[in-house]
Motif scaffolding. Structure first.
Motif, PDB file in Angstrom:
ATOM      1  N   VAL A  20       0.881  -1.270   0.195  1.00 36.13           N
ATOM      2  CA  VAL A  20       0.040   0.050   0.022  1.00 36.13           C
ATOM      3  C   VAL A  20       0.912   1.395  -0.037  1.00 36.13           C
ATOM      4  CG1 VAL A  20       0.046  -0.153   2.542  1.00 36.13           C
ATOM      5  CG2 VAL A  20      -1.826   1.376   1.060  1.00 36.13           C
ATOM      6  N   LEU A  21       0.615   2.335  -1.021  1.00 37.92           N
ATOM      7  CA  LEU A  21       1.475   3.456  -1.067  1.00 37.92           C
ATOM      8  C   LEU A  21       0.635   4.511  -0.773  1.00 37.92           C
ATOM      9  CD1 LEU A  21       3.946   4.962  -1.937  1.00 37.92           C
ATOM     10  CD2 LEU A  21       2.734   4.900  -4.404  1.00 37.92           C
ATOM     11  N   ILE A  22       0.902   5.381   0.079  1.00 35.19           N
ATOM     12  CA  ILE A  22       0.314   6.620   0.917  1.00 35.19           C
ATOM     13  C   ILE A  22       1.124   7.849   0.414  1.00 35.19           C
ATOM     14  CG2 ILE A  22      -0.770   7.722   3.005  1.00 35.19           C
ATOM     15  CD1 ILE A  22      -0.672   4.934   4.015  1.00 35.19           C
ATOM     16  N   LEU A  23       0.418   8.737  -0.436  1.00 38.89           N
ATOM     17  CA  LEU A  23       1.137   9.937  -0.689  1.00 38.89           C
ATOM     18  C   LEU A  23       0.198  11.223  -0.065  1.00 38.89           C
ATOM     19  CD1 LEU A  23       3.009  11.369  -2.429  1.00 38.89           C
ATOM     20  CD2 LEU A  23       1.436  11.329  -4.242  1.00 38.89           C
ATOM     21  N   SER A  33      -3.704  16.962   0.529  1.00 37.04           N
ATOM     22  CA  SER A  33      -3.926  16.014  -0.420  1.00 37.04           C
ATOM     23  C   SER A  33      -3.857  14.699   0.032  1.00 37.04           C
ATOM     24  CB  SER A  33      -3.923  16.234  -1.937  1.00 37.04           C
ATOM     25  OG  SER A  33      -4.403  17.402  -2.295  1.00 37.04           O
ATOM     26  N   VAL A  34      -4.580  13.544   0.065  1.00 35.34           N
ATOM     27  CA  VAL A  34      -4.064  12.368   0.502  1.00 35.34           C
ATOM     28  C   VAL A  34      -4.486  11.272  -0.586  1.00 35.34           C
ATOM     29  CG1 VAL A  34      -4.201  10.482   2.108  1.00 35.34           C
ATOM     30  CG2 VAL A  34      -4.227  12.696   2.851  1.00 35.34           C
ATOM     31  N   SER A  35      -3.641  10.273  -1.054  1.00 32.32           N
ATOM     32  CA  SER A  35      -3.986   9.372  -1.937  1.00 32.32           C
ATOM     33  C   SER A  35      -3.383   8.197  -1.374  1.00 32.32           C
ATOM     34  CB  SER A  35      -3.269   9.733  -3.196  1.00 32.32           C
ATOM     35  OG  SER A  35      -3.688   8.743  -4.167  1.00 32.32           O
ATOM     36  N   ILE A  36      -4.198   7.130  -1.361  1.00 31.36           N
ATOM     37  CA  ILE A  36      -3.784   5.921  -0.702  1.00 31.36           C
ATOM     38  C   ILE A  36      -4.139   4.671  -2.231  1.00 31.36           C
ATOM     39  CG2 ILE A  36      -4.321   3.927   1.011  1.00 31.36           C
ATOM     40  CD1 ILE A  36      -5.452   6.140   2.739  1.00 31.36           C
ATOM     41  N   ASN A  37      -3.030   4.124  -2.561  1.00 32.91           N
ATOM     42  CA  ASN A  37      -2.953   3.240  -3.536  1.00 32.91           C
ATOM     43  C   ASN A  37      -2.634   1.701  -3.057  1.00 32.91           C
ATOM     44  OD1 ASN A  37      -2.805   5.300  -5.882  1.00 32.91           O
ATOM     45  ND2 ASN A  37      -1.682   6.027  -4.238  1.00 32.91           N
ATOM     46  N   TYR A  38      -3.591   0.825  -3.171  1.00 26.45           N
ATOM     47  CA  TYR A  38      -3.378  -0.522  -2.771  1.00 26.45           C
ATOM     48  C   TYR A  38      -2.513  -1.257  -4.117  1.00 26.45           C
ATOM     49  CZ  TYR A  38      -6.887   0.571   0.781  1.00 26.45           C
ATOM     50  OH  TYR A  38      -7.619   1.020   1.708  1.00 26.45           O
ATOM     51  N   ALA A  39      -1.861  -2.251  -3.839  1.00 24.59           N
ATOM     52  CA  ALA A  39      -1.031  -3.070  -4.775  1.00 24.59           C
ATOM     53  C   ALA A  39      -2.094  -3.924  -5.642  1.00 24.59           C
ATOM     54  CB  ALA A  39       0.037  -3.625  -4.412  1.00 24.59           C
ATOM     55  N   THR A  40      -3.363  -4.189  -5.229  1.00 23.56           N
ATOM     56  CA  THR A  40      -3.991  -5.117  -5.578  1.00 23.56           C
ATOM     57  C   THR A  40      -5.471  -4.484  -5.653  1.00 23.56           C
ATOM     58  OG1 THR A  40      -4.597  -6.094  -3.334  1.00 23.56           O
ATOM     59  CG2 THR A  40      -2.733  -7.030  -5.021  1.00 23.56           C
ATOM     60  N   GLN A  41      -6.480  -5.001  -5.876  1.00 24.86           N
ATOM     61  CA  GLN A  41      -8.000  -4.788  -6.043  1.00 24.86           C
ATOM     62  C   GLN A  41      -8.467  -4.852  -4.600  1.00 24.86           C
ATOM     63  OE1 GLN A  41     -10.456  -6.355  -8.962  1.00 24.86           O
ATOM     64  NE2 GLN A  41     -12.193  -5.290  -8.161  1.00 24.86           N
ATOM     65  N   VAL A  42      -8.992  -4.021  -3.863  1.00 26.04           N
ATOM     66  CA  VAL A  42      -9.577  -4.046  -2.610  1.00 26.04           C
ATOM     67  C   VAL A  42     -10.928  -3.619  -2.864  1.00 26.04           C
ATOM     68  CG1 VAL A  42      -9.459  -3.115  -0.275  1.00 26.04           C
ATOM     69  CG2 VAL A  42      -7.409  -3.360  -1.678  1.00 26.04           C
ATOM     70  N   ILE A 113       4.239  -0.989   3.745  1.00 27.83           N
ATOM     71  CA  ILE A 113       3.770   0.494   3.698  1.00 27.83           C
ATOM     72  C   ILE A 113       4.800   1.195   3.329  1.00 27.83           C
ATOM     73  CG2 ILE A 113       2.251   1.866   4.679  1.00 27.83           C
ATOM     74  CD1 ILE A 113       1.522  -0.350   6.997  1.00 27.83           C
ATOM     75  N   ARG A 114       4.396   2.136   2.341  1.00 28.31           N
ATOM     76  CA  ARG A 114       5.108   3.291   2.121  1.00 28.31           C
ATOM     77  C   ARG A 114       4.564   4.420   2.139  1.00 28.31           C
ATOM     78  NH1 ARG A 114       8.801   1.839  -2.920  1.00 28.31           N
ATOM     79  NH2 ARG A 114       9.933   0.659  -0.931  1.00 28.31           N
ATOM     80  N   ILE A 115       4.825   5.428   2.860  1.00 33.11           N
ATOM     81  CA  ILE A 115       4.196   6.592   3.212  1.00 33.11           C
ATOM     82  C   ILE A 115       5.148   7.761   2.522  1.00 33.11           C
ATOM     83  CG2 ILE A 115       3.278   8.059   4.919  1.00 33.11           C
ATOM     84  CD1 ILE A 115       3.284   5.582   6.735  1.00 33.11           C
ATOM     85  N   ASN A 116       4.773   8.525   1.740  1.00 40.15           N
ATOM     86  CA  ASN A 116       5.384   9.485   1.023  1.00 40.15           C
ATOM     87  C   ASN A 116       4.895  11.058   1.290  1.00 40.15           C
ATOM     88  OD1 ASN A 116       7.475  11.052  -0.383  1.00 40.15           O
ATOM     89  ND2 ASN A 116       7.124   9.844  -2.432  1.00 40.15           N
ATOM     90  N   TYR A 117       5.505  11.789   1.972  1.00 45.31           N
ATOM     91  CA  TYR A 117       5.046  13.287   2.283  1.00 45.31           C
ATOM     92  C   TYR A 117       5.773  14.179   1.164  1.00 45.31           C
ATOM     93  CZ  TYR A 117       2.546  12.615   6.558  1.00 45.31           C
ATOM     94  OH  TYR A 117       1.548  12.356   7.552  1.00 45.31           O
TER      95      TYR A 117
END
Length: 214
Positions: A20-23, A33-42, A113-117
């Motif tokens: 999961v990638l959180i930007l 602005s927050v974007s949460i991207n799952y590597a698979t379909q959720v 989990i990757r969190i990128n500010y």
């Protein structure tokens, strides 16, 4: 919606690819602005539950949530889900702190989990860098106005990951942050000995002066 493109180099360790990638894009306005991207379909249900858990744990307010499930134009690619929304400013600009633990607590079921500010306003970082305990291993890669945390969940059996707000500065190897009790005793004895020697020689010097005067 905030769009993300993530290209992984050939040298990148596959184990470090985020589940999961959180930007978080901060500083452009009064909202982040927050974007949460799952590597698979959720499922929609799980995505909604994640956001609700995040809000309940932090009392943040999410607005204008938008969810999509896309399939990359690559043969054999699997669908992936993403959701984006706005929140009042998450970053404590004046303190230099970037909150990451709430995201870890909610998305702990994922291995990586990757969190990128991405910080757009002037910012003096003073937050957590590298950290590890029984539950997670956290590493920070900072470059310019980007602060990227990679979190490996070692054991998801926790309510809170227990991260400090800031990194603790460790003493340099071979040095001591303080003086031990035994060392203090040695110093006290040594100083007392030096004082007694000094007093002895001063007394001897005075006696010699008196004899000379006589």
């Amino acid at each position: 919606m905030l769009c993300i493109s993530c290209a992984c180099g050939a040298s990148e360790n596959k184990a470090a690819s985020p589940d999961v990638l959180i930007l978080i894009l901060s500083g452009m306005s009064t909202y982040d602005s927050v974007s949460i991207n799952y590597a698979t379909q959720v499922s929609d249900k799980d995505v909604d539950a994640d956001i609700k858990n995040l809000i309940n744990a932090t009392h943040w307010r999410a607005q204008d949530a938008e969810q999509t499930t896309d399939t990359a134009n690559v043969p054999g690619a699997k669908p992936s889900t993403s959701v984006s929304f706005k929140m009042p400013r998450l970053t404590a600009i004046s303190q230099g702190i970037l909150p990451i633990e709430p995201f870890i607590d909610v998305y702990k079921r994922f291995r990586v989990i990757r969190i990128n500010y991405l910080i757009q306003s002037p910012f003096q970082f003073a937050g957590l860098k590298d950290f590890e305990n029984d539950f997670v291993k956290v590493s920070l890669k900072a470059m310019g106005n980007s602060y990227q945390y990679t979190v490996f969940v070692k054991n998801s059996d926790f309510d809170r990951a227990g991260l400090p707000m800031q990194s603790v500065t460790k003493p340099v190897a071979g040095t001591s942050a303080g003086i031990s009790a035994s060392m203090r005793i040695i110093l006290i004895v040594g100083i007392a000995l030096l004082v007694s020697i000094f007093v002895y020689f001063m007394a001897a010097y005075i006696c010699r002066r008196r004899r000379t005067g006589e």
